[in-house]
Design a protein around this motif. Structure first.
Motif, short mmCIF file in Angstrom:
data_model
loop_
_atom_site.label_atom_id
_atom_site.label_comp_id
_atom_site.label_asym_id
_atom_site.label_seq_id
_atom_site.Cartn_x
_atom_site.Cartn_y
_atom_site.Cartn_z
N ALA A 1 15.31 -9.23 94.26
CA ALA A 1 15.85 -10.29 94.58
C ALA A 1 16.21 -11.51 93.76
N GLY A 2 17.17 -11.56 93.02
CA GLY A 2 17.22 -12.44 91.84
C GLY A 2 16.64 -12.46 90.64
N LEU A 3 16.05 -11.78 90.36
CA LEU A 3 14.99 -11.47 89.38
C LEU A 3 16.08 -10.52 88.12
N THR A 4 16.55 -10.79 87.38
CA THR A 4 17.17 -9.53 85.94
C THR A 4 15.65 -9.42 85.25
N MET A 5 14.89 -9.41 84.99
CA MET A 5 13.90 -8.62 84.57
C MET A 5 12.15 -8.53 85.19
#
Ligand SMILES: *Cc1c(COP(=O)(O)O)cnc(C)c1O
Length: 376
Positions: A217-221
């Motif tokens: 959660a919170g990571l886009t990569m």
């Protein structure tokens, strides 16, 4: 020409692993770590497959020459240098379109100076949340992010790295790290919003182990490496994705002979024939990356059967104990598996790692350049 000693690189397995990891990453972008010649698998071939089949969005390298090798081979996806750059390598790096990592205010200044009038150069900011390797402290992250803007650079990514995401004992530390990182990123984004700037698009953390075993959660990569190549980061990492080994290492028997009881085999005379014995010689050794720690304890597969190593692994050759009887069926020219499967037998990178007192990463990475990589 197919050399007797070679590594086969299973591009189908690579594709299957990449697809499964991408699905596990649930819509996040994927940066494939292809440093160190794609952990020994051949960076150009690996990158071509991943790029052409649209399985990843970014590549990660450790050095500028690694990035340039990919560019020269026609790789067009963005490439991130995952570590700090020295001043003298930055001009070449920026010219090749290899995105720099900023680790503190001084490194931002340096990139800006070299970028000069190259237009707006994108950078990623590393934040040290507990790895203790590179990056600014979480407290410094907002001021460094601001400095990046003031210098006319574009903050395209913020990232962190997790030292114990691969084991159950490291779970809580990793969860705390990810929380600290999320708070740090939130502060950067809020500060940007207050200055009328859009949010930093790429928020990344999560090597293979976090992809396999943590809440992203919170990571886009995410940034998988070893798992793309079909290996788990640690024997205890949750096997939430089925991975298929990509590399296998092959050779062929060069000679089969009989030695009398009491004769010794190899340097140091560390192996002595307990009875009259059949011995096979295989042209692979530590000069190919086959660890000398396999001496007298390792094994290889011939015709689907496992044979123990007799004596010390030499630089270029290793001997196998075929036993006392002539029913071993081994003949010169027979195929030998050093890493991989033959029939229902398999020698894994984990097995080789344990014997060499290291990790599977090092087993494939240390296969030396003289071992031809054969993609198939
Ligand atoms: C090597 C590396 C990765 C990939 O790690 P794996 O454990 O091989 O998945 C990810 N991020 C950074 C910063 C790295 O250096």
């Amino acid at each position: 020409m197919l050399y007797a000693t070679h590594a086969e690189i299973n591009l189908h397995a690579l594709t299957v692993n990449a697809r499964a990891l991408r699905e596990r990453a649930g819509g996040r972008k994927v940066l494939a770590a292809v440093k160190a010649n794609a952990y020994g698998h051949g960076a150009v071939n690996v990158a071509h497959v991943l790029e052409r089949r649209r399985l990843v969005d970014w590549f990660g390298v450790a050095t500028v020459p690694e990035g340039i090798e990919l560019r020269d081979a026609g790789v067009s996806l963005p490439i991130l240098k995952l570590s700090h750059s020295f001043p003298e390598e930055l001009a070449e790096q920026l010219a090749a379109g290899i995105t720099p990592t900023v680790v503190d205010g001084a490194s931002a200044v340096l990139v800006a100076r070299v970028a000069g009038d190259m237009g707006r150069v994108n950078v990623h900011l590393a934040v040290d949340t507990g790895m203790g390797r590179i990056g600014c402290t979480p407290e410094d992250a907002v001021p460094v992010a601001r400095r990046i803007d003031e210098l006319g650079l574009v903050l395209e990514g913020v990232f962190t790295h997790l030292p114990v995401s691969d084991t159950p004992e490291g779970h809580d530390f990793t969860v705390d790290q990810l929380r600290l990182f999320a708070d740090t990123v939130a502060a950067i984004q809020a500060d940007r919003a207050a200055r009328g700037l859009p949010p930093v698009p790429l928020v990344h953390g999560g090597a293979s182990a976090a992809v396999l075993g943590h809440d992203l959660a919170g990571l886009t990569m995410v940034r998988p490496g070893v798992s793309l190549y079909g290996m788990y980061p640690d024997p205890t990492t949750p096997r939430t994705v089925d991975l298929e080994p990509v590399m296998s290492v092959h050779s062929r028997v060069s000679m089969v002979k009989r030695v009398p009881a009491g004769a010794t085999v190899g340097y140091g005379r560390t192996w002595r024939a307990p009875t009259d014995r059949w011995i096979a010689t295989v042209p692979i050794g530590y000069g190919d990356g086959f660890s000398r720690l396999n001496s007298n304890v390792g094994r290889m597969l011939v015709n689907g059967r496992s044979f123990p190593i007799a004596g010390r692994v030499c630089m270029d050759q290793t001997m196998l104990d075929l036993g006392a009887e002539d029913d071993h069926g081994v003949r010169p020219g027979n195929k030998v598996i050093i890493l991989g499967a033959d029939g229902d037998q398999r020698i894994t990178a984990d097995e080789l790692a344990e014997r060499a007192r290291t990790i599977n990463y090092e087993v494939t990475t240390l296969v030396t350049p003289r071992v031809t990589r054969m993609p198939y």
